[in-house]
Design a protein around this motif. Structure first.
Motif, mmCIF file in Angstrom:
data_model
loop_
_atom_site.group_PDB
_atom_site.id
_atom_site.type_symbol
_atom_site.label_atom_id
_atom_site.label_comp_id
_atom_site.label_asym_id
_atom_site.label_seq_id
_atom_site.Cartn_x
_atom_site.Cartn_y
_atom_site.Cartn_z
ATOM 1 N N GLY A 288 0.813 -1.221 0.000
ATOM 2 C CA GLY A 288 0.000 0.000 0.000
ATOM 3 C C GLY A 288 0.839 1.260 0.000
ATOM 4 O O GLY A 288 0.386 2.336 -0.392
ATOM 5 N N ARG A 289 2.074 1.113 0.417
ATOM 6 C CA ARG A 289 2.920 2.301 0.511
ATOM 7 C C ARG A 289 3.246 2.912 -0.847
ATOM 8 O O ARG A 289 3.637 4.070 -0.927
ATOM 9 C CB ARG A 289 4.216 1.952 1.248
ATOM 10 N N LEU B 126 13.487 3.656 1.209
ATOM 11 C CA LEU B 126 13.527 2.894 2.457
ATOM 12 C C LEU B 126 12.132 2.794 3.062
ATOM 13 O O LEU B 126 11.769 1.773 3.634
ATOM 14 C CB LEU B 126 14.499 3.547 3.450
ATOM 15 N N TYR B 127 11.390 3.887 2.894
ATOM 16 C CA TYR B 127 10.021 3.876 3.397
ATOM 17 C C TYR B 127 9.230 2.749 2.745
ATOM 18 O O TYR B 127 8.534 1.971 3.400
ATOM 19 C CB TYR B 127 9.370 5.225 3.133
ATOM 20 N N ARG B 128 9.364 2.629 1.454
ATOM 21 C CA ARG B 128 8.660 1.560 0.740
ATOM 22 C C ARG B 128 9.098 0.186 1.243
ATOM 23 O O ARG B 128 8.314 -0.756 1.320
ATOM 24 C CB ARG B 128 8.931 1.680 -0.759
ATOM 25 N N VAL C 291 9.450 8.708 10.135
ATOM 26 C CA VAL C 291 10.581 9.451 9.565
ATOM 27 C C VAL C 291 10.065 10.497 8.592
ATOM 28 O O VAL C 291 10.477 11.653 8.608
ATOM 29 C CB VAL C 291 11.569 8.488 8.870
ATOM 30 N N LEU C 292 9.110 10.100 7.733
ATOM 31 C CA LEU C 292 8.530 11.051 6.781
ATOM 32 C C LEU C 292 7.807 12.169 7.514
ATOM 33 O O LEU C 292 7.982 13.349 7.213
ATOM 34 C CB LEU C 292 7.524 10.337 5.876
ATOM 35 N N ARG D 227 12.971 -3.910 -8.060
ATOM 36 C CA ARG D 227 11.974 -3.006 -7.489
ATOM 37 C C ARG D 227 12.639 -1.869 -6.715
ATOM 38 O O ARG D 227 12.297 -0.694 -6.879
ATOM 39 C CB ARG D 227 11.044 -3.780 -6.573
ATOM 40 N N ILE D 228 13.615 -2.229 -5.893
ATOM 41 C CA ILE D 228 14.276 -1.196 -5.092
ATOM 42 C C ILE D 228 15.002 -0.211 -5.991
ATOM 43 O O ILE D 228 14.954 1.003 -5.792
ATOM 44 C CB ILE D 228 15.243 -1.849 -4.085
#
Lengths: 652, 425
Positions: free
Chosen positions: A4-5, B179-181, B188-189, B359-360
């Motif tokens: 979902g992110r 990194l969030y993903r 952090v965001l 993906r990353i």
């Protein structure tokens, strides 16, 4: 859940985009203050034009100056003319001229109601004096000063050259970054070859202006401005008085005169006849006169001293003597057999060696001399020997400057023509030609071609006994007076100086008691050689080269007069008068009748009836056909009333 | 098995290629508009103009694309650490060898060619991060993973910071999104956004008012807190103290620690008149240029504000001014939509990868390009401080164009082979 992110990340991207667009919407659409700020805050790049360098003659007299002219500018929005007729009278316009000016202005791309537009360009000093007083009565008009080229002495048009708007080709040339459209550049002559020195350096001023074009101050307090640097003044080697005298002598004749100071290579005089008044190609005169000058059948725009290729004629016997003596195939005393395909029309059988042969210009002697030169150290195969001899001879005379450009500081110098083996291979086929096919080059006829400058340089070489300085017209650039080192380097011609004695002595006798007695000057020993250059089209050209005095020569001259017959009659006295004028300062009274008769002599060719060129034009100020052709008449006829513009055509 | 070369043309994502091509060509036209001098007759192809040279760089970029697509897709993952290592060496080398250019030591000069290693650090770091995090068994909630990531990102960022290239250092913050993903806590965001908010407040509101304001907000929060336990009140007070500390700290940093030119860049954001002849001038001119464009713009080559070369970054960092002035809000809308479309497309492509490495890396590509877009346009429209950072694909310059091209097309190559990659988690 982490999958979902991706929507959060995309959401951030889209949010930023939306924020930017909202911000931009306020900045660009809602808030109009930025638009007016832009209008009030345009930065105008004002070009500062440098003054072009002026040109002086060798005695410090100004020969090319910058004359002030005025552009009458108008700001259409402010223009208010109550009495059109009175306005036309002041401005020197006809009613239709006035209308067409406005029509052209409105059609122009640069036209804007609020911006200054050049209403009349390059109004002369005289006209401006009349306009200036009245200008205050007409709102919306004002004058700006600028300069154009002007030539107080009205001579030497081709050598000085002219300036004009830069051509498209030159503007778009690779590596060209300096010029902008509408810039004026030197197009021919000295104006072209010294363009970079003369033009100076443009300056730029950045000013803040509002939408009405009103200056609101300098940008960044002038930090980025550069001031214009004037062009360098040039000092020419020309003696302008001598030039004027020589042009007078060449009136009504087609041909050239080149005079060189042998000890420096400086050109003292360079006449191309017929010529025109250089003022005809400045400012407003240019568009009126250029077309007719270009179409004139006598091609006054052609710089004959460096561009007209002639056969050298008998004068070339001097070169033949020198290279022969140097090679050893000729000696000063040897008597050569009096047989050959050419006769000798000057004297009867008395071949007393080289001196005599030069003095009386003996054709058969030089036929034999050339033959010996070519077949020197022969192998027996005349075809092979001819080939080698030709190339050897070609190298030898190339050192004298024949068959190549000398490197004068003018554009479009012609190299003349000296054939090589490949030329004859083309003409006759390889291996099937020999000396007998081209022996007439022995006496300077046949395939040979030279330009008058090369012949004047030959006179300078003989005067110097073996070397020359590359002929040049500019002896100093700027305050320091520097010139290119190639003009201060001696060029040796590969003939030892003692070989010149017999040639110089013989040349003195040519004048004293030979073919050029009309060249004698009181108390000065003149050395000369006449020539009569054959030409296919008409009467022979009259040719003469000379230098004086015999020892320590001050001046070397070459004169070509087309279709004037034998060299001793016309070319020799012209050259002699020029030398006398230069060395003594004036011509002896005794020779005044000679001078007068020479000026009056005319050798103008019969021209086909002038066709459409001049006659059909009613509008221009040019009325007489001769006015462009003959020096004396090259005064542009003044209109009775000072009319500046009658009718103009749009350029677009 | 099918022919490799053939497959790329069939499986590459042509939509992304199209978006890329539109950006590059629009950029090229705008570079010409930015240097265009109405007085001189100029040719867009002339090598004496930036536009002519940019065309040459574009030609090189096409060549680079071909090379990238022809190499085996496994190459990038296999050599990721090696590429990363080479770039690190180059970054150290440039510190030792480079000459100072405008206060930054970031260019290698080989003859007339200048290369900026920091441009290439972006894709190298992305590759290395992707390779590390793509490993089987690496989980982001482990401290060890977090520290390794911090080192992987921190070392090049630090080296670039030492080069005095603040803009390129900032680009590394893009990796936060990646990194969030991959599992970084959303705090952090949120904290980051909040820090920026406080930072801005600290700069525009006088310190005393700010402290009083924070105290007032703190009291209101306490008043509104339903359960006034000691713990809750202490938490709110601690938070308020922290915020006040940050605010005072920011003030101190800006006024005492930062160099004058850095301070100027931040201060002009709020008041361009602070530095009228320097950065402030650029900001004012930039806003006037964009603002004068109106809804539809003045037309191609018709701009009046961006026509003189007095802003040195006319065709590089301030290229958006030309777009805004000549093509107005509609032009801005198109360009911004183009970018957002490109970002979302890359994210979409990244999500369809079976392989974590790809993906990353895809997320890194989108984030890096995004941060450039964000900072550059934000700066041009006066929302962010003036930081020298190019607008991807638009700004003039070989290094930056090539680096973005490499970044993007490595990903497109990986995507083209997504079906051949095996999922590893």
């Amino acid at each position: 859940m982490r999958e979902g992110r991706q929507y959060v990340v995309m959401g951030i991207f889209i949010a930023v985009g939306v924020v930017f667009l909202i911000r931009l919407f306020f900045l660009q659409v809602v808030d109009t203050s930025y638009r007016s700020a832009a209008e009030n805050n345009a930065i105008l790049k004002v070009t500062q034009y440098p003054t072009r360098g002026q040109i002086y003659d060798r005695k410090g007299k100004l020969i090319v100056i910058n004359a002030p002219v005025y552009d009458i500018m108008m700001i259409p929005k402010k223009v208010k003319i109550e009495d059109t007729l009175a306005f036309c009278r002041v401005m020197g316009l006809t009613r239709s001229g006035f209308d067409s000016l406005f029509r052209v202005a409105r059609a122009s791309k640069a036209y804007s109601r609020v911006k200054p537009y050049p209403f009349l360009k390059q109004v002369s000093n005289v006209d401006f004096a009349r306009i200036q007083g009245a200008l205050v009565d007409y709102p919306g008009f004002y004058a700006t000063a600028r300069t154009i080229r002007s030539y107080p002495k009205k001579v030497m048009a081709n050598t000085l050259g002219y300036i004009g708007e830069i051509s498209k080709k030159k503007l778009e040339a690779p590596g060209q970054t300096y010029y902008k459209q509408g810039d004026y550049v030197g197009i021919s002559g000295i104006e072209s070859s010294y363009e970079e020195e003369l033009r100076g350096k443009r300056g730029v001023r950045y000013v803040l202006v509002d939408v009405k074009g009103v200056e609101k101050g300098s940008f960044k307090s002038g930090q980025m401005d550069t001031s214009a640097v004037s062009g360098e003044a040039l000092t020419s080697s020309i003696d302008i008085d001598l030039q004027q005298y020589a042009e007078t002598l060449m009136m009504n004749k087609v041909g050239s005169v080149v005079a060189i100071e042998p000890s420096t290579g400086e050109i003292l005089t360079m006449v191309s006849s017929p010529t025109y008044d250089p003022n005809m190609l400045t400012g407003r005169e240019f568009p009126i006169n250029f077309g007719p000058l270009q179409k004139d059948p006598l091609i006054p725009l052609y710089n004959r001293p460096i561009q007209a290729v002639y056969r050298p004629g008998s004068i070339f016997k001097l070169v033949q003597s020198l290279v022969g003596l140097q090679q050893g195939s000729l000696t000063t005393t040897a008597h050569l057999p009096d047989v050959g395909p050419m006769g000798c029309h000057h004297h009867s059988g008395a071949h007393n060696g080289l001196h005599n042969a030069i003095q009386f210009s003996c054709n058969v002697y030089f036929y034999q001399a050339f033959r010996q030169y070519i077949y020197h150290k022969e192998t027996g195969n005349t075809f092979k020997d001819s080939e080698r001899g030709l190339m050897r001879w070609r190298d030898a005379i190339s050192k004298f400057g024949f068959g190549r450009t000398l490197g004068i500081d003018l554009p479009n110098e012609k190299r003349g023509f000296v054939p090589d083996t490949s030329f004859f291979n083309r003409v006759y086929g390889k291996g099937s030609w020999k000396f007998s096919n081209w022996y007439s080059m022995a006496i300077g006829e046949g395939e040979l071609g030279v330009v008058p400058l090369q012949m004047a340089n030959l006179a300078a070489i003989i005067a110097n006994r073996g070397y020359y300085y590359t002929p040049h017209l500019i002896k100093g650039v700027g305050k320091e007076g520097k010139i290119d080192s190639k003009y201060t380097t001696r060029n040796y011609v590969g003939v030892e100086s003692d070989k010149f004695q017999v040639v110089v002595d013989a040349m003195a006798d040519v004048v004293r008691a030979g073919t050029a007695r009309l060249a004698i000057i009181d108390s000065i020993t003149v050395c000369g050689k006449t020539g009569t250059s054959e030409n296919k089209k008409g009467k022979d050209h009259s040719v003469f080269i000379c230098f004086a005095p015999k020892d320590n020569p001050k001046i070397a001259v070459a004169v070509y007069v087309e279709n004037a017959g034998f060299g001793g009659v016309i070319a020799a006295p012209i050259a002699s008068l020029i030398m006398e004028k230069y060395i003594k300062g004036e011509v002896n009274k005794k020779r005044k009748p000679l001078e007068k008769s020479l000026i009056e002599k005319s050798f103008m060719p019969e021209l086909p009836k002038p066709t459409s060129i001049v006659v059909s034009k009613k509008d221009t100020t040019i009325v007489k056909k001769e006015m462009k052709v003959v020096k004396k008449d090259t005064v542009v006829k003044q209109a009775e009333e000072p009319v500046l513009v009658r009718e103009i055509k749009s350029n677009r | 098995m099918y022919d490799d070369r053939d497959s790329v043309s069939r499986t590459i994502d042509w939509l992304t290629v199209l978006l890329f091509a539109i950006c590059v060509i629009a950029g090229w036209l705008n570079i010409f508009a930015a240097v265009y001098d109405p007085e001189a007759k100029q040719n867009i192809f002339s090598m004496s103009l930036n536009s002519g040279r940019q065309l040459l760089w574009i030609g090189c970029a096409v060549f680079i694309i071909l090379v990238i697509l022809l190499l085996d897709y496994k190459f990038y993952e296999f050599f990721a650490y090696i590429i990363y290592g080479v770039v690190l060496i180059a970054l150290i080398g440039v510190l030792a060898l480079a000459r100072d250019v405008n206060g930054a030591k970031s260019w290698f000069e080989i003859g007339s060619i200048r290369i900026q290693p920091s441009e290439f650090a972006k894709f190298a770091t992305a590759l290395a991060l992707a390779k590390y995090m793509g490993r089987v068994g690496v989980r982001f909630d482990q401290l060890r993973t977090q520290i390794t990531c911090a080192i992987l990102l921190g070392v090049p960022a630090l080296l670039i910071l030492i080069q005095n290239d603040t803009g390129s250092t900032m680009v590394f913050s893009a990796f936060i999104l990646v990194l969030y993903r991959e599992g970084l806590t959303p705090w952090v965001l949120i904290l980051g956004a909040f820090a920026i908010f406080v930072f801005v407040l600290a700069l525009i509101v006088p310190q005393l008012y700010l402290v009083l304001g924070i105290a007032a907000v703190g009291l209101i929060v306490i008043g509104l807190t339903p359960k006034k336990t000691f713990k809750n009140i202490a938490l709110v007070l601690a938070g308020c103290l922290l915020i006040a500390g940050v605010a005072i700290g920011v003030d101190k940093i800006v006024n005492d620690v930062m160099l004058p030119h850095q301070r100027a860049r931040i201060m002009v954001l709020f008041d361009p008149m602070v530095d009228l002849h320097g950065v402030g001038w650029q900001v004012i001119q930039s806003k006037i240029a964009i603002g004068s464009g109106g809804l539809a713009g003045k037309g191609f080559l018709e701009g009046t504000q961006t026509k003189l070369n007095y802003v040195p970054e006319q065709s590089t960092d301030f290229i958006f001014c030309t777009i805004g002035e000549e093509h107005g809000w509609i032009g801005s809308l198109i360009i911004i939509s183009l970018f957002i479309g490109l970002f979302c497309r890359i994210i979409y492509l990244a999500e369809r990868q079976k392989d974590r490495f790809a993906r990353i890396y895809g997320y890194s590509v989108a984030s890096i390009i995004f941060i450039h877009f964000f900072v550059n346009i934000g700066m041009a429209i006066g929302l962010l401080p003036v930081i020298g950072i190019p607008l991807p694909f638009f700004s003039y310059g070989g290094s930056s164009l090539w680096s973005f091209t490499i970044l993007l097309f490595i990903f497109l190559k990986l995507d083209a082979h997504r079906n051949q990659m095996t999922a590893r988690y």
